[in-house]
Motif scaffolding. Sequence first.
Motif, PDB file in Angstrom:
ATOM      1  N   ALA A  95       0.855  -1.193   0.000  1.00 16.44           N
ATOM      2  CA  ALA A  95       0.000   0.000   0.000  1.00 16.44           C
ATOM      3  C   ALA A  95       0.884   1.235   0.000  1.00 16.44           C
ATOM      4  CB  ALA A  95      -0.918   0.005   1.221  1.00 16.44           C
ATOM      5  N   GLU A  96       0.321   2.341  -0.468  1.00 20.39           N
ATOM      6  CA  GLU A  96       1.075   3.589  -0.566  1.00 20.39           C
ATOM      7  C   GLU A  96       0.175   4.771  -0.224  1.00 20.39           C
ATOM      8  OE1 GLU A  96       3.919   6.038  -3.733  1.00 20.39           O
ATOM      9  OE2 GLU A  96       2.798   4.262  -4.382  1.00 20.39           O
ATOM     10  N   THR A  97       0.755   5.762   0.389  1.00 20.84           N
ATOM     11  CA  THR A  97       0.040   7.009   0.671  1.00 20.84           C
ATOM     12  C   THR A  97       1.009   8.165   0.486  1.00 20.84           C
ATOM     13  OG1 THR A  97      -1.317   8.184   2.281  1.00 20.84           O
ATOM     14  CG2 THR A  97       0.571   6.982   3.147  1.00 20.84           C
ATOM     15  N   GLY A  98       0.456   9.349   0.197  1.00 25.89           N
ATOM     16  CA  GLY A  98       1.340  10.486  -0.023  1.00 25.89           C
ATOM     17  C   GLY A  98       0.573  11.771  -0.251  1.00 25.89           C
ATOM     18  N   MET A  99       1.301  12.784  -0.681  1.00 27.08           N
ATOM     19  CA  MET A  99       0.725  14.089  -0.970  1.00 27.08           C
ATOM     20  C   MET A  99       1.351  14.619  -2.247  1.00 27.08           C
ATOM     21  SD  MET A  99       2.686  16.362   1.927  1.00 27.08           S
ATOM     22  CE  MET A  99       1.963  15.339   3.218  1.00 27.08           C
ATOM     23  N   GLY A 100       0.693  15.636  -2.833  1.00 25.86           N
ATOM     24  CA  GLY A 100       1.218  16.125  -4.085  1.00 25.86           C
ATOM     25  C   GLY A 100       0.723  17.503  -4.467  1.00 25.86           C
ATOM     26  N   LEU A 101       1.248  17.981  -5.603  1.00 25.83           N
ATOM     27  CA  LEU A 101       0.866  19.248  -6.194  1.00 25.83           C
ATOM     28  C   LEU A 101       0.396  18.993  -7.619  1.00 25.83           C
ATOM     29  CD1 LEU A 101       3.864  21.495  -5.045  1.00 25.83           C
ATOM     30  CD2 LEU A 101       1.566  21.424  -4.049  1.00 25.83           C
ATOM     31  N   LYS A 102      -0.648  19.716  -8.036  1.00 24.18           N
ATOM     32  CA  LYS A 102      -1.233  19.515  -9.353  1.00 24.18           C
ATOM     33  C   LYS A 102      -1.429  20.854 -10.042  1.00 24.18           C
ATOM     34  CE  LYS A 102      -5.244  17.264 -11.494  1.00 24.18           C
ATOM     35  NZ  LYS A 102      -6.431  16.418 -11.232  1.00 24.18           N
ATOM     36  N   ASN A 103      -1.122  20.885 -11.346  1.00 23.86           N
ATOM     37  CA  ASN A 103      -1.280  22.095 -12.141  1.00 23.86           C
ATOM     38  C   ASN A 103      -2.136  21.773 -13.355  1.00 23.86           C
ATOM     39  OD1 ASN A 103      -0.894  24.334 -13.896  1.00 23.86           O
ATOM     40  ND2 ASN A 103       1.009  24.826 -12.822  1.00 23.86           N
ATOM     41  N   SER A 104      -3.270  22.471 -13.505  1.00 19.78           N
ATOM     42  CA  SER A 104      -4.179  22.253 -14.629  1.00 19.78           C
ATOM     43  C   SER A 104      -4.180  23.483 -15.531  1.00 19.78           C
ATOM     44  CB  SER A 104      -5.606  21.981 -14.132  1.00 19.78           C
ATOM     45  OG  SER A 104      -5.640  20.834 -13.314  1.00 19.78           O
ATOM     46  N   SER A 105      -3.879  23.271 -16.814  1.00 19.80           N
ATOM     47  CA  SER A 105      -3.793  24.409 -17.733  1.00 19.80           C
ATOM     48  C   SER A 105      -5.155  25.014 -18.020  1.00 19.80           C
ATOM     49  CB  SER A 105      -3.135  23.957 -19.038  1.00 19.80           C
ATOM     50  OG  SER A 105      -3.909  22.951 -19.671  1.00 19.80           O
ATOM     51  N   TRP A 106      -6.231  24.221 -17.951  1.00 20.54           N
ATOM     52  CA  TRP A 106      -7.551  24.732 -18.306  1.00 20.54           C
ATOM     53  C   TRP A 106      -8.116  25.694 -17.246  1.00 20.54           C
ATOM     54  CZ3 TRP A 106     -11.803  24.102 -15.222  1.00 20.54           C
ATOM     55  CH2 TRP A 106     -11.725  23.139 -14.214  1.00 20.54           C
ATOM     56  N   ALA A 107      -7.609  25.591 -16.006  1.00 23.62           N
ATOM     57  CA  ALA A 107      -8.155  26.399 -14.905  1.00 23.62           C
ATOM     58  C   ALA A 107      -7.283  27.596 -14.546  1.00 23.62           C
ATOM     59  CB  ALA A 107      -8.338  25.515 -13.678  1.00 23.62           C
ATOM     60  N   LYS A 108      -6.286  27.910 -15.389  1.00 25.24           N
ATOM     61  CA  LYS A 108      -5.363  28.991 -15.042  1.00 25.24           C
ATOM     62  C   LYS A 108      -6.057  30.335 -14.902  1.00 25.24           C
ATOM     63  CE  LYS A 108      -0.972  27.187 -16.777  1.00 25.24           C
ATOM     64  NZ  LYS A 108       0.122  27.382 -17.764  1.00 25.24           N
ATOM     65  N   GLU A 109      -7.023  30.626 -15.771  1.00 23.49           N
ATOM     66  CA  GLU A 109      -7.664  31.937 -15.749  1.00 23.49           C
ATOM     67  C   GLU A 109      -8.551  32.131 -14.528  1.00 23.49           C
ATOM     68  OE1 GLU A 109      -9.707  32.517 -19.372  1.00 23.49           O
ATOM     69  OE2 GLU A 109      -7.894  32.484 -20.611  1.00 23.49           O
ATOM     70  N   SER A 110      -9.140  31.034 -14.021  1.00 24.88           N
ATOM     71  CA  SER A 110     -10.071  31.155 -12.888  1.00 24.88           C
ATOM     72  C   SER A 110      -9.412  30.919 -11.543  1.00 24.88           C
ATOM     73  CB  SER A 110     -11.220  30.147 -13.063  1.00 24.88           C
ATOM     74  OG  SER A 110     -11.905  30.388 -14.270  1.00 24.88           O
ATOM     75  N   ALA A 121      -4.014   7.783  -1.717  1.00 22.31           N
ATOM     76  CA  ALA A 121      -3.794   6.468  -1.114  1.00 22.31           C
ATOM     77  C   ALA A 121      -4.064   5.425  -2.193  1.00 22.31           C
ATOM     78  CB  ALA A 121      -4.713   6.244   0.083  1.00 22.31           C
ATOM     79  N   GLY A 122      -3.365   4.305  -2.082  1.00 19.29           N
ATOM     80  CA  GLY A 122      -3.554   3.280  -3.097  1.00 19.29           C
ATOM     81  C   GLY A 122      -2.942   1.953  -2.704  1.00 19.29           C
ATOM     82  N   ILE A 123      -3.136   0.964  -3.568  1.00 18.03           N
ATOM     83  CA  ILE A 123      -2.567  -0.366  -3.391  1.00 18.03           C
ATOM     84  C   ILE A 123      -1.806  -0.738  -4.658  1.00 18.03           C
ATOM     85  CG2 ILE A 123      -4.279  -1.164  -1.731  1.00 18.03           C
ATOM     86  CD1 ILE A 123      -5.737  -2.531  -4.028  1.00 18.03           C
ATOM     87  N   TRP A 124      -0.884  -1.691  -4.544  1.00 17.47           N
ATOM     88  CA  TRP A 124      -0.088  -2.094  -5.696  1.00 17.47           C
ATOM     89  C   TRP A 124       0.344  -3.550  -5.574  1.00 17.47           C
ATOM     90  CZ3 TRP A 124       4.556  -3.842  -3.994  1.00 17.47           C
ATOM     91  CH2 TRP A 124       5.050  -3.321  -2.793  1.00 17.47           C
ATOM     92  N   ILE A 125       0.678  -4.135  -6.714  1.00 18.50           N
ATOM     93  CA  ILE A 125       1.246  -5.476  -6.766  1.00 18.50           C
ATOM     94  C   ILE A 125       2.420  -5.433  -7.732  1.00 18.50           C
ATOM     95  CG2 ILE A 125      -0.399  -6.217  -8.538  1.00 18.50           C
ATOM     96  CD1 ILE A 125      -0.170  -9.038  -7.336  1.00 18.50           C
ATOM     97  N   SER A 126       3.529  -6.062  -7.352  1.00 13.85           N
ATOM     98  CA  SER A 126       4.758  -5.991  -8.136  1.00 13.85           C
ATOM     99  C   SER A 126       5.318  -7.393  -8.338  1.00 13.85           C
ATOM    100  CB  SER A 126       5.785  -5.105  -7.417  1.00 13.85           C
ATOM    101  OG  SER A 126       7.019  -5.111  -8.105  1.00 13.85           O
ATOM    102  N   LEU A 287       4.813  13.006  -3.659  1.00  6.46           N
ATOM    103  CA  LEU A 287       5.779  12.451  -2.708  1.00  6.46           C
ATOM    104  C   LEU A 287       5.032  11.459  -1.837  1.00  6.46           C
ATOM    105  CD1 LEU A 287       8.622  12.487  -1.400  1.00  6.46           C
ATOM    106  CD2 LEU A 287       7.775  14.271   0.136  1.00  6.46           C
ATOM    107  N   GLY A 288       5.515  10.212  -1.790  1.00  8.59           N
ATOM    108  CA  GLY A 288       4.775   9.186  -1.061  1.00  8.59           C
ATOM    109  C   GLY A 288       5.674   8.233  -0.305  1.00  8.59           C
ATOM    110  N   ILE A 289       5.042   7.423   0.530  1.00  8.09           N
ATOM    111  CA  ILE A 289       5.732   6.368   1.249  1.00  8.09           C
ATOM    112  C   ILE A 289       4.966   5.077   1.021  1.00  8.09           C
ATOM    113  CG2 ILE A 289       4.487   6.905   3.413  1.00  8.09           C
ATOM    114  CD1 ILE A 289       7.060   5.950   4.875  1.00  8.09           C
ATOM    115  N   SER A 290       5.701   4.031   0.731  1.00  8.29           N
ATOM    116  CA  SER A 290       5.107   2.747   0.369  1.00  8.29           C
ATOM    117  C   SER A 290       5.512   1.680   1.377  1.00  8.29           C
ATOM    118  CB  SER A 290       5.552   2.349  -1.042  1.00  8.29           C
ATOM    119  OG  SER A 290       4.944   1.143  -1.443  1.00  8.29           O
ATOM    120  N   TYR A 291       4.595   0.746   1.643  1.00  6.37           N
ATOM    121  CA  TYR A 291       4.847  -0.335   2.601  1.00  6.37           C
ATOM    122  C   TYR A 291       4.511  -1.671   1.962  1.00  6.37           C
ATOM    123  CZ  TYR A 291       4.315  -3.403   6.648  1.00  6.37           C
ATOM    124  OH  TYR A 291       4.434  -4.444   7.536  1.00  6.37           O
TER     125      TYR A 291
END
Length: 296
Positions: A95-110, A121-126, A287-291
Motif C-alpha cells: 500500500a502507498e500514501t502520499g501528498m502532491g501538487l497539481k497544475n491544470s492548464s484549463w483552470a489557469k484563468e479562474s 492512497a492506493g494499493i499495488w502489486i509488483s 511524494l509518497g511512502i510505500s509499505y
Amino acid sequence: MAVKKLILIIFFLILYPLNAQRKKTDTLYVYEKVIVYDTVYLEKALKIKPAGIHSEPLVISDMNTVPEVPKFEYITITDTTKGLKIKAQKFEFGAETGMGLKNSSWAKESSEKSQQTGFNAGIWISGSIYKRFSLMLSAHIYYWNSTFSLDTNKAETWLDGYYFTEDRQPLLFQKFNDKHLEYALQLKLFYEWKKFRPFIGILANQNVYKMQFMVPENNVLNKLDDFKSKEINFGYSFGIQYRIMRKFLLSLEYQEYKMRNISLKNSAFNFDIFKTNNTFAERKINLGISYTISSW
C-alpha cells in the motif's frame, strides 16, 4: 642349635622382603597436558543465482554465523540434507500514501492559486520479470483541494447564464469549483540499483469534477442537480523510489496526461459545457511512502 639358627635365618629371609613391600605414604603429583587447537576455516564463495533475482555472491566466513542477505533482496534460505534451497520472492503486495501538487492548464484563468494541493492512497502489486527489472500495477485515489470557487448566488461569474441540453431543456448555472476526486491506474517498469529504484510508467485516470445547475422538474426550473465529468485520460509518469527499510520505500514521482475538453454528464441529461477542440494538460508531482504488506 644349628637347626634353630637355620630356621631363624630362613624366617628372617622371608619377613625382610615382605617388610620392604609395605605401602609407604607419599605425595603424588598429577600433570595434565592441555593442547589448544586453532580452528581454521576455509573461506569459500557460494554463488547463488535464483531465477528472477540478481544478487552479489554470498561468502561464508564463519561457521557459527549465517550470511546476511541484503535487505532489498527477498531470498529465503532453508537448510536441507541436500544443501541450500533457495526460494526467490517473485511477487510483492503493498500500500502507498502520499501528498502532491497539481497544475491544470484549463483552470489557469479562474484559479487564485497556481497549484492544487492534495493527498492520495492506493494499493499495488509488483513482480520480477528479469534480473533487476520488475513491473508494478497500482490503483490510486486522489483528493485535490479547491483553488477557486464560482457561486452565482454570491457574485457574478464568467459561467453565469442559461445552458441547453441536446433536447433543448434549459439549465441555469449555480456553482463550480475545482475540488475533486481522481482515480488512477498505473503500470510501471522498475530497475533496482542498490537502494534506488528508478521507474517509468503509463497511466489512465479519471477526474471527477462537479458543476451544479438548476434543472427543470415537471417543466419548472426549480431543482438543483450535479453534473460530473467522467472522461478517461491517458499519460505517462517517471520517478524514483528509495528503500529506507526492508518494507518501507520513499517515492518521488512526476505525472502528466492530456485532457480533451471537460464534458459534464448527468443521468437525466446529456450536456457538454466545455465542448471545444482544445486539449488541456495536467501535471502532478507526488511524494509518497510505500509499505510492503506481503511477498510470495
